[in-house]
Design a protein around this motif. Structure first.
Motif, mmCIF file in Angstrom:
data_model
loop_
_atom_site.group_PDB
_atom_site.id
_atom_site.type_symbol
_atom_site.label_atom_id
_atom_site.label_comp_id
_atom_site.label_asym_id
_atom_site.label_seq_id
_atom_site.Cartn_x
_atom_site.Cartn_y
_atom_site.Cartn_z
ATOM 1 N N TYR A 76 -21.348 4.182 -8.358
ATOM 2 C CA TYR A 76 -21.101 3.789 -6.976
ATOM 3 C C TYR A 76 -21.849 2.503 -6.651
ATOM 4 O O TYR A 76 -22.982 2.311 -7.099
ATOM 5 N N ASN A 78 -22.327 -0.539 -3.194
ATOM 6 C CA ASN A 78 -22.185 -0.714 -1.756
ATOM 7 C C ASN A 78 -20.736 -1.070 -1.424
ATOM 8 O O ASN A 78 -20.187 -2.033 -1.969
ATOM 9 N N CYS A 79 -20.128 -0.316 -0.527
ATOM 10 C CA CYS A 79 -18.718 -0.530 -0.191
ATOM 11 C C CYS A 79 -18.482 -1.817 0.603
ATOM 12 O O CYS A 79 -17.349 -2.233 0.776
ATOM 13 N N LYS A 80 -19.551 -2.446 1.055
ATOM 14 C CA LYS A 80 -19.408 -3.703 1.789
ATOM 15 C C LYS A 80 -19.369 -4.916 0.854
ATOM 16 O O LYS A 80 -19.198 -6.047 1.314
ATOM 17 N N TYR A 97 -10.551 4.081 -9.790
ATOM 18 C CA TYR A 97 -11.384 3.535 -8.718
ATOM 19 C C TYR A 97 -11.195 4.376 -7.464
ATOM 20 O O TYR A 97 -10.122 4.916 -7.223
ATOM 21 N N GLY A 99 -11.540 3.735 -3.587
ATOM 22 C CA GLY A 99 -11.755 2.793 -2.499
ATOM 23 C C GLY A 99 -12.520 1.569 -2.952
ATOM 24 O O GLY A 99 -12.269 1.014 -4.026
ATOM 25 N N ASP A 100 -13.486 1.147 -2.120
ATOM 26 C CA ASP A 100 -14.307 -0.018 -2.417
ATOM 27 C C ASP A 100 -15.699 0.378 -2.869
ATOM 28 O O ASP A 100 -16.619 -0.435 -2.825
ATOM 29 N N ARG A 101 -15.859 1.651 -3.299
ATOM 30 C CA ARG A 101 -17.223 2.098 -3.563
ATOM 31 C C ARG A 101 -17.483 2.716 -4.918
ATOM 32 O O ARG A 101 -18.632 2.858 -5.299
#
Length: 131
Positions: A76, A78-80, A97, A99-101
């Motif tokens: 994992y 940071n999703c930002k 994958y 999402g963005d995390r």
């Protein structure tokens, strides 16, 4: 290994634990061989085993856990950040994958690809500063 981190490793089933310990070794090895990263801080963040580039500030935190749906090892970030998007661009078929995390690892991951995504995370901030 910090006793709190070791206690979290001990909560996983034997196969998951073995995979996560191997992933830990790969992260530490990659940090040691990637210029500008320096030593890592191993700690817990949000209950997950985490690796920070606290000394150099070169990268974003990498957290280890298992994916709740598949039970497979996951890395994992940071999703930002745009890291997972970049991972997808480089390795669209090597990993799953979330999402963005998260990067969900296959049973037998492509080790050079995995090393590369770890290095990208460990140098995320340094690369942004370099332009």
């Amino acid at each position: 290994m910090d006793s709190a981190v070791a206690a979290v490793f001990d909560t996983y089933a034997a196969q998951q634990r073995a995979t996560l310990v191997a992933l830990r070794s790969l992260i530490v090895e990659t940090a040691a061989t990637t210029p500008g990263v320096g030593p890592l801080e191993e700690t817990l963040k949000w209950g997950q085993i985490s690796y920070l580039t606290a000394h150099s500030g070169s990268g974003t935190t990498i957290r280890l856990d298992t994916d709740k749906q598949s039970g497979r090892a996951a890395l994992y970030v940071n999703c930002k950040t745009d890291l997972v998007s970049r991972f997808r661009t480089h390795y669209p078929d090597s990993f799953a994958y979330q999402g963005d995390r998260a990067v969900i690892l296959p049973l037998k991951p492509d080790l050079p690809a995995l090393r590369h995504i770890i290095a990208l995370a460990l140098t995320y901030h340094a690369a942004k500063k370099a332009g």
